[in-house]
Scaffold this motif. Structure first.
Motif, PDB file in Angstrom:
ATOM      1  N   VAL A   1     -10.069  -4.474  -0.053  1.00  0.00           N
ATOM      2  CA  VAL A   1      -8.628  -4.348   0.151  1.00  0.00           C
ATOM      3  C   VAL A   1      -7.987  -5.272  -0.872  1.00  0.00           C
ATOM      4  CG1 VAL A   1      -6.696  -4.771   1.723  1.00  0.00           C
ATOM      5  CG2 VAL A   1      -8.852  -3.857   2.599  1.00  0.00           C
TER       6      VAL A   1
ATOM      7  N   GLU B   1      -3.986  -6.649  -2.128  1.00  0.00           N
ATOM      8  CA  GLU B   1      -2.571  -6.636  -1.759  1.00  0.00           C
ATOM      9  C   GLU B   1      -1.773  -7.605  -2.614  1.00  0.00           C
ATOM     10  OE1 GLU B   1      -1.501  -8.443   2.078  1.00  0.00           O
ATOM     11  OE2 GLU B   1      -3.569  -9.145   2.202  1.00  0.00           O
TER      12      GLU B   1
ATOM     13  N   CYS C   1       2.588  -3.743   0.337  1.00  0.00           N
ATOM     14  CA  CYS C   1       2.028  -3.271  -0.927  1.00  0.00           C
ATOM     15  C   CYS C   1       0.546  -3.624  -0.956  1.00  0.00           C
ATOM     16  CB  CYS C   1       2.752  -3.904  -2.117  1.00  0.00           C
ATOM     17  SG  CYS C   1       2.169  -3.276  -3.699  1.00  0.00           S
ATOM     18  N   LEU C   2      -0.261  -2.652  -0.547  1.00  0.00           N
ATOM     19  CA  LEU C   2      -1.705  -2.862  -0.522  1.00  0.00           C
ATOM     20  C   LEU C   2      -2.419  -1.543  -0.707  1.00  0.00           C
ATOM     21  CD1 LEU C   2      -3.252  -2.274   2.575  1.00  0.00           C
ATOM     22  CD2 LEU C   2      -1.329  -3.731   3.094  1.00  0.00           C
ATOM     23  N   THR C   3      -3.676  -1.640  -1.034  1.00  0.00           N
ATOM     24  CA  THR C   3      -4.502  -0.455  -1.205  1.00  0.00           C
ATOM     25  C   THR C   3      -5.949  -0.842  -0.958  1.00  0.00           C
ATOM     26  OG1 THR C   3      -4.966   1.425  -2.673  1.00  0.00           O
ATOM     27  CG2 THR C   3      -4.845  -0.734  -3.702  1.00  0.00           C
ATOM     28  N   GLN C   4      -6.811   0.142  -0.951  1.00  0.00           N
ATOM     29  CA  GLN C   4      -8.219  -0.087  -0.685  1.00  0.00           C
ATOM     30  C   GLN C   4      -9.033   0.750  -1.656  1.00  0.00           C
ATOM     31  OE1 GLN C   4      -9.135   0.250   3.442  1.00  0.00           O
ATOM     32  NE2 GLN C   4     -11.321  -0.060   3.167  1.00  0.00           N
TER      33      GLN C   4
ATOM     34  N   ILE D   1      -4.026  -1.246  -7.305  1.00  0.00           N
ATOM     35  CA  ILE D   1      -2.907  -2.088  -6.869  1.00  0.00           C
ATOM     36  C   ILE D   1      -1.765  -2.008  -7.873  1.00  0.00           C
ATOM     37  CG2 ILE D   1      -3.606  -4.309  -7.873  1.00  0.00           C
ATOM     38  CD1 ILE D   1      -1.964  -3.719  -4.415  1.00  0.00           C
TER      39      ILE D   1
ATOM     40  N   LYS E   1       1.864  -1.131  -6.705  1.00  0.00           N
ATOM     41  CA  LYS E   1       2.993  -2.004  -7.059  1.00  0.00           C
ATOM     42  C   LYS E   1       4.114  -1.185  -7.693  1.00  0.00           C
ATOM     43  CE  LYS E   1       2.728  -4.887 -10.614  1.00  0.00           C
ATOM     44  NZ  LYS E   1       2.465  -6.072 -11.464  1.00  0.00           N
TER      45      LYS E   1
ATOM     46  N   TRP F   1       5.812   0.855  -5.002  1.00  0.00           N
ATOM     47  CA  TRP F   1       6.582  -0.021  -4.112  1.00  0.00           C
ATOM     48  C   TRP F   1       7.903  -0.397  -4.768  1.00  0.00           C
ATOM     49  CZ3 TRP F   1       9.278  -4.347  -3.231  1.00  0.00           C
ATOM     50  CH2 TRP F   1       9.352  -4.848  -1.926  1.00  0.00           C
TER      51      TRP F   1
END
Length: 124
Positions: A28, A30, A37-40, A51, A55, A58
């Motif tokens: 993960v 962020e 604002c995060l991703t995996q 990310i 970003k 976002w």
């Protein structure tokens, strides 16, 4: 700054990126200053690439909706030093534990705080 802050302005800012292992595997990543604002991803490289996309999305959304966009916190805001009062018994226990580990009290407390923060991060 007199000109309007646009996508390019925000994309160039040095936002802090936090990466940690996901419970179900992969990673993960962020940006704490941009809530949500995060991703995996499966790999670290993939996570860092994703990310940047997260970003951008976002910031674009925030600009379209007229939302405030937080800017990165500067490390200058933190000296690395703070004073805390603790009971004498805790001070003694910490000093004795540091002595057993053959490190300074400061090193021991920093280690314990970092360990506690890492544990808390994985529980949340």
């Amino acid at each position: 700054m007199s000109q309007q802050k646009n996508l390019e302005y925000y994309m160039k800012l040095p936002y802090r990126i936090v990466l940690y292992p996901a419970q179900e595997g992969g990673f993960v990543v962020e940006i704490p200053e941009l809530p949500g604002c995060l991703t995996q991803a499966d790999t670290i490289q993939e996570a860092y690439e994703m990310i940047e996309d997260a970003k951008r999305a976002w910031i674009e959304t925030a600009l379209e909706e007229g939302m405030d966009i937080p800017e990165p916190q500067q490390n200058d805001d933190y000296s690395g030093r703070f004073v805390v009062r603790i009971p004498r018994s805790l001070h003694r226990a910490l000093a004795e534990a540091a002595e057993r580990e053959n490190v300074s009290l400061n090193q021991y407390v920093v280690y314990q705080l970092a360990r506690s923060m890492a544990t808390a991060k994985f529980k949340s």
